[in-house]
Design a protein around this motif. Structure first.
Motif, mmCIF file in Angstrom:
data_model
loop_
_atom_site.group_PDB
_atom_site.id
_atom_site.type_symbol
_atom_site.label_atom_id
_atom_site.label_comp_id
_atom_site.label_asym_id
_atom_site.label_seq_id
_atom_site.Cartn_x
_atom_site.Cartn_y
_atom_site.Cartn_z
ATOM 1 N N ASP A 90 0.664 -1.084 -0.069
ATOM 2 C CA ASP A 90 -0.012 -0.033 -0.167
ATOM 3 C C ASP A 90 0.876 1.184 0.035
ATOM 4 O O ASP A 90 0.396 2.333 -0.706
ATOM 5 N N LYS A 91 2.004 1.236 0.741
ATOM 6 C CA LYS A 91 2.997 2.456 0.608
ATOM 7 C C LYS A 91 4.370 1.986 0.678
ATOM 8 O O LYS A 91 4.569 0.687 1.501
ATOM 9 N N GLY A 92 5.351 2.375 0.141
ATOM 10 C CA GLY A 92 6.814 2.099 0.362
ATOM 11 C C GLY A 92 7.167 0.779 -0.477
ATOM 12 O O GLY A 92 6.578 0.615 -1.667
ATOM 13 N N THR A 93 8.266 0.309 -0.294
ATOM 14 C CA THR A 93 8.681 -0.988 -0.932
ATOM 15 C C THR A 93 8.883 -2.170 -0.075
ATOM 16 O O THR A 93 9.272 -1.840 0.863
ATOM 17 N N ALA A 94 8.469 -3.489 -0.512
ATOM 18 C CA ALA A 94 8.843 -4.582 0.388
ATOM 19 C C ALA A 94 9.337 -5.413 -0.588
ATOM 20 O O ALA A 94 9.186 -5.373 -2.024
ATOM 21 N N ILE A 95 9.829 -6.425 -0.162
ATOM 22 C CA ILE A 95 10.410 -7.812 -0.782
ATOM 23 C C ILE A 95 9.653 -8.914 -0.524
ATOM 24 O O ILE A 95 9.519 -9.475 0.968
ATOM 25 N N SER A 96 9.150 -9.830 -1.383
ATOM 26 C CA SER A 96 8.365 -10.896 -1.068
ATOM 27 C C SER A 96 9.101 -12.294 -1.650
ATOM 28 O O SER A 96 9.542 -11.956 -2.927
ATOM 29 N N HIS A 97 9.434 -13.046 -1.013
ATOM 30 C CA HIS A 97 10.272 -14.331 -1.551
ATOM 31 C C HIS A 97 9.436 -15.523 -1.800
ATOM 32 O O HIS A 97 8.582 -15.712 -0.960
ATOM 33 N N GLU A 98 9.591 -16.245 -2.567
ATOM 34 C CA GLU A 98 8.977 -17.605 -2.767
ATOM 35 C C GLU A 98 10.108 -18.621 -3.292
ATOM 36 O O GLU A 98 10.692 -18.569 -4.513
ATOM 37 N N GLY A 99 10.404 -19.311 -2.330
ATOM 38 C CA GLY A 99 11.443 -20.368 -2.793
ATOM 39 C C GLY A 99 12.706 -19.731 -3.114
ATOM 40 O O GLY A 99 13.152 -18.726 -2.212
ATOM 41 N N GLU A 100 13.450 -19.707 -4.048
ATOM 42 C CA GLU A 100 14.470 -19.339 -4.318
ATOM 43 C C GLU A 100 14.341 -17.692 -5.309
ATOM 44 O O GLU A 100 15.397 -17.027 -5.491
ATOM 45 N N ASP A 101 12.935 -17.318 -5.549
ATOM 46 C CA ASP A 101 12.626 -16.177 -6.312
ATOM 47 C C ASP A 101 12.297 -15.201 -5.073
ATOM 48 O O ASP A 101 12.011 -15.403 -4.270
ATOM 49 N N GLN A 102 12.755 -13.973 -5.687
ATOM 50 C CA GLN A 102 12.707 -12.628 -4.832
ATOM 51 C C GLN A 102 11.973 -11.574 -5.922
ATOM 52 O O GLN A 102 12.445 -11.231 -6.896
ATOM 53 N N GLN A 155 5.036 0.365 -4.492
ATOM 54 C CA GLN A 155 3.430 0.723 -3.952
ATOM 55 C C GLN A 155 2.554 0.554 -5.054
ATOM 56 O O GLN A 155 2.902 0.810 -6.230
ATOM 57 N N GLY A 156 1.544 -0.194 -4.859
ATOM 58 C CA GLY A 156 0.376 -0.696 -5.839
ATOM 59 C C GLY A 156 0.814 -2.139 -6.467
ATOM 60 O O GLY A 156 -0.084 -2.746 -7.317
ATOM 61 N N ASP A 157 1.961 -2.487 -6.000
ATOM 62 C CA ASP A 157 2.347 -4.105 -6.616
ATOM 63 C C ASP A 157 1.692 -5.012 -5.793
ATOM 64 O O ASP A 157 1.456 -4.984 -4.451
ATOM 65 N N LEU A 158 1.179 -6.197 -6.318
ATOM 66 C CA LEU A 158 0.534 -7.369 -5.825
ATOM 67 C C LEU A 158 1.237 -8.517 -6.223
ATOM 68 O O LEU A 158 1.656 -8.714 -7.576
ATOM 69 N N GLU A 166 -8.738 1.477 -10.696
ATOM 70 C CA GLU A 166 -9.988 0.630 -10.402
ATOM 71 C C GLU A 166 -9.690 -0.436 -9.524
ATOM 72 O O GLU A 166 -10.445 -0.690 -8.615
ATOM 73 N N LEU A 167 -8.730 -1.496 -9.812
ATOM 74 C CA LEU A 167 -8.336 -2.557 -9.038
ATOM 75 C C LEU A 167 -8.113 -2.260 -7.696
ATOM 76 O O LEU A 167 -8.396 -3.083 -6.559
ATOM 77 N N ALA A 168 -7.157 -1.313 -7.555
ATOM 78 C CA ALA A 168 -6.734 -0.749 -6.024
ATOM 79 C C ALA A 168 -7.925 -0.284 -5.409
ATOM 80 O O ALA A 168 -7.987 -0.593 -4.242
ATOM 81 N N ALA A 169 -8.856 0.451 -5.963
ATOM 82 C CA ALA A 169 -9.871 0.783 -5.339
ATOM 83 C C ALA A 169 -10.937 -0.414 -4.716
ATOM 84 O O ALA A 169 -11.448 -0.634 -3.714
ATOM 85 N N LEU A 170 -11.051 -1.301 -5.636
ATOM 86 C CA LEU A 170 -11.935 -2.598 -5.207
ATOM 87 C C LEU A 170 -11.280 -3.414 -4.097
ATOM 88 O O LEU A 170 -11.778 -3.686 -3.344
ATOM 89 N N PHE A 196 -10.487 -4.535 2.021
ATOM 90 C CA PHE A 196 -9.919 -4.264 3.269
ATOM 91 C C PHE A 196 -10.959 -3.459 4.279
ATOM 92 O O PHE A 196 -10.921 -3.703 5.482
ATOM 93 N N ASP A 197 -11.591 -2.455 3.540
ATOM 94 C CA ASP A 197 -12.505 -1.747 4.459
ATOM 95 C C ASP A 197 -13.867 -2.613 5.022
ATOM 96 O O ASP A 197 -13.995 -2.557 6.318
ATOM 97 N N GLU A 198 -14.104 -3.622 4.211
ATOM 98 C CA GLU A 198 -15.078 -4.689 4.677
ATOM 99 C C GLU A 198 -14.389 -5.543 5.795
ATOM 100 O O GLU A 198 -15.282 -5.757 6.831
ATOM 101 N N ALA A 199 -13.286 -6.156 5.548
ATOM 102 C CA ALA A 199 -12.663 -6.820 6.512
ATOM 103 C C ALA A 199 -12.357 -6.191 7.980
ATOM 104 O O ALA A 199 -12.486 -6.695 8.962
#
Length: 306
Positions: free
Chosen positions: A51-63, A68-71, A117-121, A126-129
């Motif tokens: 939602d904000k900033g930058t993060a790193i997500s790992h799966e197995g050997e892949d990084q 912001q805005g990436d899923l 549009e997808l970010a708003a959806l 998350f608002d409902e959650a």
């Protein structure tokens, strides 16, 4: 008006391509720049959305570097973990859920940059959650969601519908984007039906990591024979031809979006280059310019037209 008792109504079945069975966890993490969560594995899907900033997500050997805005989707039974990049303190949304629908495989290990549009959806989800559950901001190993005593009526059903709607919308948007990419690629014809069929197959899969083995399996020819035939007819190897097709698509996307530096990594992701660095080097090798230089070279003419 007489009623015709022999006339029957035909009932239309409402089939679902996505059927989310269960929500497992929902988190909104406000991480420090040094957060590094441990490796996790489970038999259900998980989404990481920045939602904000930058993060790193790992799966197995892949990084995967997520801006912001990436899923990113993590498939069931895959080792994965989430961490900050050491420089920026990010806000990351995490959702895990059970869905056995076949179409989910289309999202496996895929990174997306969400349209407004997808970010708003997704925000609506998350608002409902938040209205339905006590959402954890600090506990990554939370095993059970707690429903609020004053949760809105139908909250659980709304979460299911919103998540399924998000998946359908994401799939539609990707397919439309891919259709536009394929539409602008050259449909050059060669005096060889097999070669033309291979090129059409490449065009159809230009946003994927297509291998020589994939092509040979599709057309049921041996690698040596098919490579020699393709080279003889086109003057290029299949690998070079497919790479140049991807770069042609990248150039079109840069022109369409008037892309800045932040967009180039997303174009790289869309066209399934292994890394942004590889996309940059390949683009320069094919065109003689970096993506930034190419964007700058066309901008003056676009400005003059306005």
């Amino acid at each position: 008006m007489l009623y015709n008792k022999d006339m029957e109504y035909i009932k239309q079945d409402l089939k679902s391509i996505f059927n989310v069975k269960q929500i497992v966890t929902v988190h909104y993490f406000e991480l420090t720049k040094s957060t590094n969560y441990p490796i996790d594995i489970h038999d259900f899907w998980e989404i990481h959305y920045v939602d904000k900033g930058t993060a790193i997500s790992h799966e197995g050997e892949d990084q995967y570097v997520l801006g912001q805005g990436d899923l990113l989707f993590h498939k069931p039974n895959a080792y994965h973990r989430l961490r900050a990049n050491g420089q920026i303190a990010p806000n990351v949304c995490v959702v895990s859920f059970v869905c056995h629908s076949r179409e989910m495989q289309h999202f496996a290990d895929k990174k997306f940059h969400l349209s407004p549009e997808l970010a708003a959806l997704l925000r609506k989800f998350f608002d409902e959650a938040h209205a339905t559950f006590e959402i954890s901001h600090t506990t990554p190993d939370l095993k059970k969601l707690t429903q609020r005593p004053n949760a809105p009526i139908g909250g659980l059903q709304m979460l299911k519908l919103l998540l399924e709607t998000f998946f359908i919308s994401l799939l539609r948007e990707e397919k439309e984007q891919n259709r536009k990419i394929r539409a602008v690629l050259s449909a050059e014809e060669y005096p060889d039906e097999v070669v033309n069929s291979i090129i059409a197959y490449m065009r159809e899969h230009v946003t994927e990591r297509l291998t020589l083995s994939d092509v040979c399996e599709k057309f049921r020819y041996g690698k040596t024979y098919l490579c020699a035939r393709f080279l003889q007819v086109t003057g290029k190897t299949m690998g070079r031809f497919f790479t140049e097709m991807k770069i042609a698509a990248a150039k079109q996307m840069i022109r369409d979006r008037e892309a800045g530096a932040g967009q180039f990594s997303r174009i790289s992701d869309t066209l399934n280059f292994s890394t942004s660095a590889y996309f940059y080097s390949t683009f320069k090798k094919v065109t003689g310019m970096t993506p930034s230089e190419y964007a700058a070279s066309i901008r003056p003419y676009s400005s003059a037209e306005k």
